[in-house]
Design a protein around this motif. Structure first.
Motif, short mmCIF file in Angstrom:
data_model
loop_
_atom_site.label_atom_id
_atom_site.label_comp_id
_atom_site.label_asym_id
_atom_site.label_seq_id
_atom_site.Cartn_x
_atom_site.Cartn_y
_atom_site.Cartn_z
N PHE A 146 -7.87 -90.89 75.69
CA PHE A 146 -9.29 -91.27 75.59
C PHE A 146 -10.22 -90.08 75.42
O PHE A 146 -11.41 -90.26 75.12
CB PHE A 146 -9.71 -92.07 76.83
CG PHE A 146 -9.68 -91.29 78.11
CD1 PHE A 146 -10.80 -90.63 78.57
CD2 PHE A 146 -8.51 -91.20 78.84
CE1 PHE A 146 -10.76 -89.89 79.74
CE2 PHE A 146 -8.47 -90.46 80.03
CZ PHE A 146 -9.59 -89.81 80.47
N PHE A 147 -9.71 -88.86 75.61
CA PHE A 147 -10.54 -87.68 75.44
C PHE A 147 -9.79 -86.61 74.65
O PHE A 147 -8.70 -86.20 75.05
CB PHE A 147 -10.94 -87.09 76.79
CG PHE A 147 -11.74 -85.83 76.66
CD1 PHE A 147 -13.08 -85.89 76.33
CD2 PHE A 147 -11.15 -84.58 76.81
CE1 PHE A 147 -13.82 -84.72 76.17
CE2 PHE A 147 -11.88 -83.42 76.65
CZ PHE A 147 -13.22 -83.50 76.33
N PRO A 148 -10.33 -86.16 73.51
CA PRO A 148 -11.59 -86.63 72.91
C PRO A 148 -11.53 -88.09 72.49
O PRO A 148 -10.46 -88.69 72.52
CB PRO A 148 -11.75 -85.71 71.70
CG PRO A 148 -10.36 -85.28 71.36
CD PRO A 148 -9.63 -85.17 72.66
N ASN A 153 -7.86 -98.97 72.60
CA ASN A 153 -8.66 -99.82 73.47
C ASN A 153 -8.05 -99.83 74.87
O ASN A 153 -7.00 -99.24 75.11
CB ASN A 153 -8.80 -101.23 72.89
CG ASN A 153 -7.46 -101.94 72.74
OD1 ASN A 153 -6.59 -101.86 73.61
ND2 ASN A 153 -7.28 -102.64 71.63
N ARG A 154 -8.69 -100.52 75.80
CA ARG A 154 -8.25 -100.47 77.20
C ARG A 154 -6.89 -101.10 77.41
O ARG A 154 -6.07 -100.60 78.20
CB ARG A 154 -9.30 -101.15 78.09
CG ARG A 154 -10.59 -100.36 78.15
CD ARG A 154 -11.70 -101.10 78.87
NE ARG A 154 -12.95 -100.35 78.73
CZ ARG A 154 -14.13 -100.81 79.11
NH1 ARG A 154 -14.23 -102.02 79.64
NH2 ARG A 154 -15.21 -100.07 78.96
N MET A 251 -17.44 -92.17 75.63
CA MET A 251 -16.46 -92.31 76.70
C MET A 251 -16.34 -93.77 77.15
O MET A 251 -15.82 -94.05 78.23
CB MET A 251 -16.88 -91.44 77.90
CG MET A 251 -17.08 -89.98 77.59
SD MET A 251 -15.55 -89.10 77.25
CE MET A 251 -14.83 -89.06 78.88
N ASP A 252 -16.84 -94.70 76.33
CA ASP A 252 -16.95 -96.09 76.77
C ASP A 252 -15.63 -96.71 77.18
O ASP A 252 -15.58 -97.53 78.09
CB ASP A 252 -17.60 -96.94 75.67
CG ASP A 252 -19.06 -96.55 75.42
OD1 ASP A 252 -19.52 -95.56 76.01
OD2 ASP A 252 -19.73 -97.25 74.64
N VAL A 253 -14.55 -96.35 76.51
CA VAL A 253 -13.26 -96.95 76.84
C VAL A 253 -12.86 -96.63 78.28
O VAL A 253 -12.14 -97.40 78.93
CB VAL A 253 -12.17 -96.50 75.85
CG1 VAL A 253 -11.81 -95.04 76.05
CG2 VAL A 253 -10.93 -97.38 75.95
N GLY A 254 -13.35 -95.51 78.80
CA GLY A 254 -13.02 -95.10 80.15
C GLY A 254 -14.12 -95.41 81.15
O GLY A 254 -14.31 -94.66 82.11
N ALA A 255 -14.83 -96.51 80.95
CA ALA A 255 -16.00 -96.83 81.76
C ALA A 255 -15.73 -96.73 83.26
O ALA A 255 -16.49 -96.11 84.00
CB ALA A 255 -16.52 -98.23 81.42
N ALA A 256 -14.63 -97.32 83.72
CA ALA A 256 -14.36 -97.37 85.16
C ALA A 256 -14.02 -96.00 85.74
O ALA A 256 -14.09 -95.79 86.95
CB ALA A 256 -13.21 -98.34 85.44
N ALA A 257 -13.67 -95.05 84.88
CA ALA A 257 -13.31 -93.71 85.35
C ALA A 257 -14.46 -92.73 85.29
O ALA A 257 -14.50 -91.78 86.05
CB ALA A 257 -12.15 -93.16 84.53
#
Length: 521
Positions: A146-148, A153-154, A251-257
């Motif tokens: 997820f980074f970069p 998707n999740r 960083m939206d895919v990693g919202a919970a993190a």
């Protein structure tokens, strides 16, 4: 009413005045903050301080973006990175209060299809395990998914966990994991039937009147946002002058993190909720129980205790552990709960001192961690009634020494590569050009062009650039996005001369250490 003598009455008045002055923010707060910005070359910063029974202090300093005049204020949005993790554990706490799960519910029982590399871990991992960094995965394992910013998707991120090999036994070692917090977000969605963002807005942001806060980096062009900045003009990130990044990284895919963007006006409501252990006095509403507040602050996993650099010995910790979305340690004898956050171009810090009914947040729009250290130490010293050394000078000296060591490490790495000579590659360049696959990341492609070879990570658009031959079968990848450090790309050959695998490493980071690319047929 008991009569008081004049001297006694005077002493009481003086005592109350002294206590009030101790509770007020540092009288030099504005001057100190401006000195921090100047010393660490940070364009903008915001601070909020919350004490029980007192109005929140909210201050903005500097500008939102270098070269522009718009000032930071209490409503300016900053990326708060991993301080988002405490919001995720708060949501889980609410579900525990409601009996929809427990901290020790097995993940496979609420998230069908969840698998880790090891079958035992797959069957035994609990919701608690997801959020205390004891999975057995390596430090930051899977971050490259997820980074970069990537195209995954999740659901794909959760699926790919089964291919990432652990480096220690389950529950034995602390190793920070963003990926498992993303899984925690999917657990929340599975239990509630709603996306993580909707649950967060409905259960925390709306009740707390956090109307500034955004769960996405995608904001209108005229938004009151702090633009990200970093040092990216040197050989590697962290060197050179501070400059505005060309774009905000999604960083939206990693919202919970760690994808929240918030203002200090909003964070002041969140801090007051923390000090009141789940109760919001403004709306007379309890979001989660006191029992859950205690649970979230209960140490779960011991963490290594760093030795402070020269000049920062007063900040030496005597213990350090990770709780549920919070770090637990001591500062000069006082227990402190805190969590830092960083995303490209921005940093954040939230600190709680429940025994003193004190909390504060510091957010900045540049990757200068010295800002957080200097502000945290000064604020804690003031509210704990301790004498402060010159923290700004001490932190700046420590940062300078750290950068010098990194620069030497970089120079040593490059000198070692040069000492190996410049013998040619084992194969014609065109034979390196093909698609390669790693078990958990997926594919990367090398193409042969008129100007030479180029490498592209197929799911990470920022990781693309030319390959420069160094020696034997080692090349250097120069990523087109100079935010990312160049990588050494090395090929191993089979006895018949065909390519067996491709690996990557850098001088300063471990970003690619888990990757093992094999050529596709």
């Amino acid at each position: 009413m008991t009569p008081y003598s004049l001297p006694r009455l005077l002493s009481i008045v003086l005592l109350l005045a002294f206590q009030a002055s101790q509770a007020a923010p540092p009288p030099d707060l504005d001057r100190y903050a401006q000195q921090v910005l100047s010393t660490f070359e940070v364009p903008g910063m915001a601070v909020t301080i919350v004490e029980s029974g007192r109005p929140a202090v909210m201050r903005g300093y500097g500008v939102r973006r270098l070269g522009e005049s718009a000032k930071v204020d209490e409503h300016t949005l900053f990326a708060i990175g991993s301080t988002t993790k405490a919001f995720t554990t708060a949501l889980l706490s609410m579900l525990v209060d409601e009996g929809k799960l427990t901290w020790d519910t097995r993940v496979v029982d609420v998230l069908p299809g969840f698998r880790m590399y090891d079958t035992y871990v797959s069957n035994e991992m609990t919701v608690r395990d997801l959020v205390v960094h004891r999975s057995g995965l390596g430090q930051g394992a899977g971050n490259l998914l997820f980074f970069p910013s990537s195209t995954f998707n999740r659901d794909e991120l959760v699926h790919k966990l089964r291919y990432i090999k652990p480096v220690t036994s389950f529950r034995s070692t602390y190793a920070y994991s963003n990926l498992l917090y993303m899984v925690a977000g999917q657990v929340i969605q599975s239990v509630t039937g709603e996306p993580y963002e909707d649950v967060l807005r409905k259960r925390i942001l709306t009740p707390l009147r956090m109307s500034d806060t955004s769960m996405s980096a995608k904001l209108p062009a005229d938004a009151n946002r702090a633009w990200p900045h970093a040092r990216i003009s040197g050989l590697v990130r962290g060197f050179g002058p501070v400059s505005a990044l060309p774009a905000v990284i999604d960083m939206d895919v990693g919202a919970a993190a760690g994808a929240l963007n918030s203002s200090v006006a909003d964070l002041s409501h969140w801090l007051r909720l923390q000090l009141n252990r789940g109760f919001d006095p403004a709306s007379n509403t309890r979001l989660y129980s006191e029992a859950m507040a205690r649970e979230m602050w209960t140490p779960q996993m011991l963490m290594p205790i760093p030795v402070p650099p020269k000049g920062l010995e007063l900040a030496q910790m005597s213990y350090r552990a990770y709780a549920l979305g919070w770090g637990v340690s001591d500062y000069r004898g006082q227990q402190v709960f805190a969590h830092a956050g960083s995303v490209p171009g921005a940093i954040a810090l939230i600190v709680l001192v429940p025994q003193k009914q004190l909390a504060f947040a510091v957010v900045a729009n540049a990757e200068e961690s010295g800002v957080l250290t200097a502000m945290q130490a000064r604020l804690l010293d003031h509210y704990l009634g301790l004498r402060s050394p010159d923290w700004i000078a001490a932190v700046a000296a420590a940062e300078k020494e750290k950068l010098a060591k990194l620069q030497q490490q970089l120079a040593d790495g490059r000198a070692k590569q040069q000492s190996l000579g410049n013998s040619g590659p084992s194969l014609p360049l065109t034979q390196y050009a093909r698609r390669y696959r790693d078990a958990w990341y997926g594919t990367a492609t090398i193409e042969s062009t008129a100007s030479g070879l180029t490498l592209r990570f197929d799911h990470s658009p920022s990781l693309s650039g030319p390959l420069e031959h160094l020696h034997h079968d080692t090349f250097r990848a120069h990523w087109s996005d100079r935010y990312y450090e160049d990588a050494y790309v090395t090929f191993a050959l089979k006895p018949d001369g065909s390519i067996e695998r491709m690996t990557l490493r850098t001088d300063l980071s471990s970003t690619y250490q888990e990757l093992l690319f094999a050529p596709e047929p």
